[in-house]
Design a protein around this motif. Structure first.
Motif, PDB file in Angstrom:
ATOM      1  N   UNK A   1      -8.435  -5.917  -4.705  1.00  0.00           N
ATOM      2  CA  UNK A   1      -7.939  -5.515  -6.150  1.00  0.00           C
ATOM      3  C   UNK A   1      -7.556  -4.058  -6.077  1.00  0.00           C
ATOM      4  N   UNK A   2      -6.235  -3.718  -6.589  1.00  0.00           N
ATOM      5  CA  UNK A   2      -5.674  -2.446  -6.610  1.00  0.00           C
ATOM      6  C   UNK A   2      -5.455  -2.058  -7.932  1.00  0.00           C
TER       7      UNK A   2
ATOM      8  N   UNK B   1      -4.421  -8.010  -9.071  1.00  0.00           N
ATOM      9  CA  UNK B   1      -4.221  -8.806  -7.680  1.00  0.00           C
ATOM     10  C   UNK B   1      -3.508 -10.084  -8.020  1.00  0.00           C
ATOM     11  N   UNK B   2      -2.368 -10.230  -7.174  1.00  0.00           N
ATOM     12  CA  UNK B   2      -1.467 -11.399  -7.424  1.00  0.00           C
ATOM     13  C   UNK B   2      -0.958 -11.535  -8.790  1.00  0.00           C
ATOM     14  N   UNK B   3      -0.630 -10.362  -9.311  1.00  0.00           N
ATOM     15  CA  UNK B   3      -0.133 -10.247 -10.564  1.00  0.00           C
ATOM     16  C   UNK B   3      -0.996 -10.633 -11.921  1.00  0.00           C
ATOM     17  N   UNK B   4      -2.327 -10.717 -11.333  1.00  0.00           N
ATOM     18  CA  UNK B   4      -3.502 -10.624 -12.433  1.00  0.00           C
ATOM     19  C   UNK B   4      -4.450  -9.666 -12.772  1.00  0.00           C
ATOM     20  N   UNK B   5      -4.455  -9.408 -13.976  1.00  0.00           N
ATOM     21  CA  UNK B   5      -5.528  -8.159 -14.447  1.00  0.00           C
ATOM     22  C   UNK B   5      -6.767  -8.509 -14.160  1.00  0.00           C
ATOM     23  N   UNK B   6      -7.656  -7.836 -13.689  1.00  0.00           N
ATOM     24  CA  UNK B   6      -9.094  -8.034 -13.520  1.00  0.00           C
ATOM     25  C   UNK B   6      -9.778  -7.591 -14.954  1.00  0.00           C
ATOM     26  N   UNK B   7      -9.429  -8.311 -15.892  1.00  0.00           N
ATOM     27  CA  UNK B   7     -10.082  -8.174 -17.229  1.00  0.00           C
ATOM     28  C   UNK B   7     -10.932  -9.276 -17.665  1.00  0.00           C
ATOM     29  N   UNK B   8     -12.318  -8.810 -18.066  1.00  0.00           N
ATOM     30  CA  UNK B   8     -13.226 -10.033 -18.487  1.00  0.00           C
ATOM     31  C   UNK B   8     -13.462 -10.114 -20.038  1.00  0.00           C
ATOM     32  N   UNK B   9     -13.830 -11.081 -20.556  1.00  0.00           N
ATOM     33  CA  UNK B   9     -14.259 -11.207 -21.894  1.00  0.00           C
ATOM     34  C   UNK B   9     -15.790 -11.470 -21.818  1.00  0.00           C
TER      35      UNK B   9
ATOM     36  N   UNK C   1     -14.105   2.053 -13.062  1.00  0.00           N
ATOM     37  CA  UNK C   1     -13.894   1.471 -11.683  1.00  0.00           C
ATOM     38  C   UNK C   1     -12.446   0.328 -11.619  1.00  0.00           C
ATOM     39  N   UNK C   2     -12.055   0.185 -13.053  1.00  0.00           N
ATOM     40  CA  UNK C   2     -10.657  -0.318 -12.952  1.00  0.00           C
ATOM     41  C   UNK C   2     -11.112  -1.722 -13.379  1.00  0.00           C
ATOM     42  N   UNK C   3     -11.908  -1.996 -14.061  1.00  0.00           N
ATOM     43  CA  UNK C   3     -12.102  -3.357 -14.530  1.00  0.00           C
ATOM     44  C   UNK C   3     -12.161  -3.347 -16.237  1.00  0.00           C
ATOM     45  N   UNK C   4     -11.372  -4.229 -16.660  1.00  0.00           N
ATOM     46  CA  UNK C   4     -10.933  -4.291 -18.379  1.00  0.00           C
ATOM     47  C   UNK C   4     -12.156  -5.163 -18.777  1.00  0.00           C
ATOM     48  N   UNK C   5     -12.692  -4.748 -19.885  1.00  0.00           N
ATOM     49  CA  UNK C   5     -13.527  -5.504 -20.901  1.00  0.00           C
ATOM     50  C   UNK C   5     -12.950  -5.932 -22.096  1.00  0.00           C
ATOM     51  N   UNK C   6     -13.005  -7.171 -22.619  1.00  0.00           N
ATOM     52  CA  UNK C   6     -12.773  -7.344 -23.954  1.00  0.00           C
ATOM     53  C   UNK C   6     -13.902  -8.088 -24.536  1.00  0.00           C
TER      54      UNK C   6
END
Length: 545
Positions: A368-369, A378-386, A410-415
């Motif tokens: 994950x960059x 990663x592979x066009x998908x955001x690391x965003x979690x609900x 650390x680059x993780x999105x949270x909804x």
């Protein structure tokens, strides 16, 4: 309606405007030095059903605990089981597949019908098997049930298809609250709002009136005479009744009790605990003795399949800062998935160390960059979690908001999934809607871990995908099932420890803190207590002038 209750309702309707300078003092307690009167109790949420197996939801259990009795009593101080409606502890065979209870004489329901062997078997049969045709669920507390048998009028025997070592404790829980035979014939809808006065138990209080979604009036049952023998008080409750009032706003609950317009409120926010000091107010923080308040990482979701991502989330969350910022000493930092006072507790704190450098390294290793907005891709998908907002849990939205800030580093999105309890209950079943589930569960038995995570119970981590029907980690399910299916305490301890170790090693759960039930009281309330996982008990309460 007495004057004091009118004052409270008016105060709630006018919210904060009515909360200062309008205390009613001791109110119309109607009793002697320490007796009589009606207690006013404020709940943050309304009850949904009075079907006992659904009593795990605290607003439900808080009512059911007042109107029902159980076969056994779990002493909240020692957590030992004691006689109650069963006049002694059950006879149990060597492999815990047969339990025989002898019932107390003379116990009746509030409609006058007897609490006898036939009725007890009808209760446990329904709770253990459920009835899908009537939308009545199976009790998560009862495992491996086969059948019940009426031996004679006062003797019942229960049989199990495999060892069921938790059954004795199960019949002490709110999930096994005994109901009259006619009540047991109701549908799920008929246990819901609008039907409260028709739910008949044998407990010390009876529901006399209901205003849907806002109030319940409980009155004392004068002929009640079968409390657990170890309780200090016997006979009828010493107050006239209890007014349950729903007050969703914490400021209303706190202000109403502090000003003396109500007697007790549940879920006092940590920042308000300081108001309950001095001679006229007090605070009770009751332990829940089960699975800690924590985050269930739903490892079956594509974003959480990689253990390095789960480990990174855990390393990226500063639990100590969350506790120090939002809570008080009433909320100890968790050292395992179970509370220290829970049956089977193991310290797994070494797995929850805060280390954001390590978290970033783990995400790098997982591929994950960081994207242009700071959220990793990663592979066009955001690391965003609900994450869900856990409405029954204290300060859940603020907890998740702090986590949102920490994981952004650390680059993780949270909804955050907001919504009322009905919306939350539906959303939490869908792994594509909620990927990180904030929750807890109380039960003072080894089985509590299975209740929370087993695929056929609460399934909090969605090990069972409700859409595909697939179980992602069969080994976890096997370990959890073992807890409820080995007959001895030593074997249950070992099974629980093995399950906790796997949960920690696989980074399935991040425990945050030990969650108490915090009540604020006027000091004129004497004798208030809770059952073994923190639901209120008003049976021994007196109201002083």
């Amino acid at each position: 309606m007495n004057k004091r209750r009118v004052a409270v309702i008016a105060g709630l309707a006018a919210a904060a405007i009515a909360l200062t300078g309008c205390a009613s003092g001791a109110g119309d307690n109607g009793g002697g030095e320490a007796g009589g009167g009606t207690l006013t109790y404020l709940e943050p949420q309304t009850w949904i059903t009075l079907y006992p197996p659904a009593g795990g939801f605290y607003p439900n259990g808080g009512v059911v605990n007042q109107i029902t009795d159980r076969l056994l009593y779990q002493n909240p101080e020692t957590l030992e089981l004691e006689p109650w409606i069963a006049e002694e502890l059950p006879e149990v065979n060597a492999d815990a597949t047969e339990y025989t209870f002898t019932l107390r004489e003379g116990v009746t329901y509030s409609d006058g019908t007897p609490l006898d062997a036939e009725n007890v078997v009808k209760n446990i049969d329904l709770f253990a098997k459920g009835d899908p045709d009537r939308a009545l669920s199976v009790s998560e507390a009862i495992n491996n049930y086969d059948r019940g048998e009426v031996v004679d009028e006062r003797t019942v025997k229960f049989y199990f298809s495999a060892p069921s070592p938790g059954f004795a404790q199960a019949v002490s829980t709110i999930n096994s609250g005994l109901l009259s035979s006619d009540t047991l014939d109701r549908t799920g809808e008929e246990f819901g709002p609008g039907n409260a006065t028709e739910i008949i138990g044998s407990g010390p209080f009876v529901i006399a009136d209901e205003k849907i979604g806002s109030e319940l009036d409980l009155t004392t049952r004068e002929d009640y005479d079968w409390a657990p023998p170890s309780r200090d008080h016997q006979g009828a409750a010493q107050i006239d009744g209890v007014n349950f009032i729903v007050a969703g706003e914490a400021s209303v609950r706190v202000g109403t009790v502090v000003s003396g317009q109500a007697d007790i409120a549940r879920t006092i926010p940590a920042p308000d605990e300081g108001q309950f000091v001095g001679d006229t107010l007090s605070l009770v923080a009751a332990p829940t003795n089960g699975v800690n308040n924590g985050l269930n990482l739903r490892f079956g979701h594509p974003l959480l399949e990689d253990i390095k991502v789960r480990q990174a989330i855990i390393a990226g969350i500063d639990r100590q800062t969350i506790v120090d910022t939002l809570f008080t000493d009433s909320y100890p930092l968790a050292t395992g998935v179970l509370a220290k006072s829970a049956r089977g507790y193991v310290d797994t704190s070494e797995f929850y160390e805060f280390d954001q450098d390590r978290a970033k390294q783990l995400l790098d290793e997982a591929g994950w960059v960081e994207g242009s907005d700071g959220i990793r891709e990663k592979d066009g998908q955001k690391l965003t979690l609900t994450f869900n907002e856990a409405l029954p849990q204290p300060r859940s939205k603020e907890v998740v908001t702090l986590i949102q800030e920490q994981l952004a580093e650390i680059g993780i999105g949270v909804e955050i999934f907001a919504g009322d309890q009905v919306a939350q209950d539906e959303a939490q079943k869908d792994i594509d809607t909620i990927q990180v589930y904030h929750s807890m569960v109380g039960r003072a038995d080894f089985d509590v871990l299975k209740s929370q995570l087993y695929s056929a119970n609460r399934n909090a981590a969605l090990n069972l995908n409700n859409t595909t029907g697939e179980v992602t980690d069969p080994e976890l399910d096997t370990l959890l099932a073992q807890i409820a299916s080995v007959p001895t305490v030593d074997e249950r301890q070992a099974a629980s420890a093995a399950a906790q170790q796997r949960i920690a090693e696989q980074a399935y759960v991040l425990p945050l803190f030990e969650e108490p039930q915090v009540f604020g009281l006027q000091s004129r309330v004497q004798g208030f207590s809770t059952e073994s996982i923190g639901r209120p008990s008003f049976y021994e309460v007196t109201l002083e002038k």
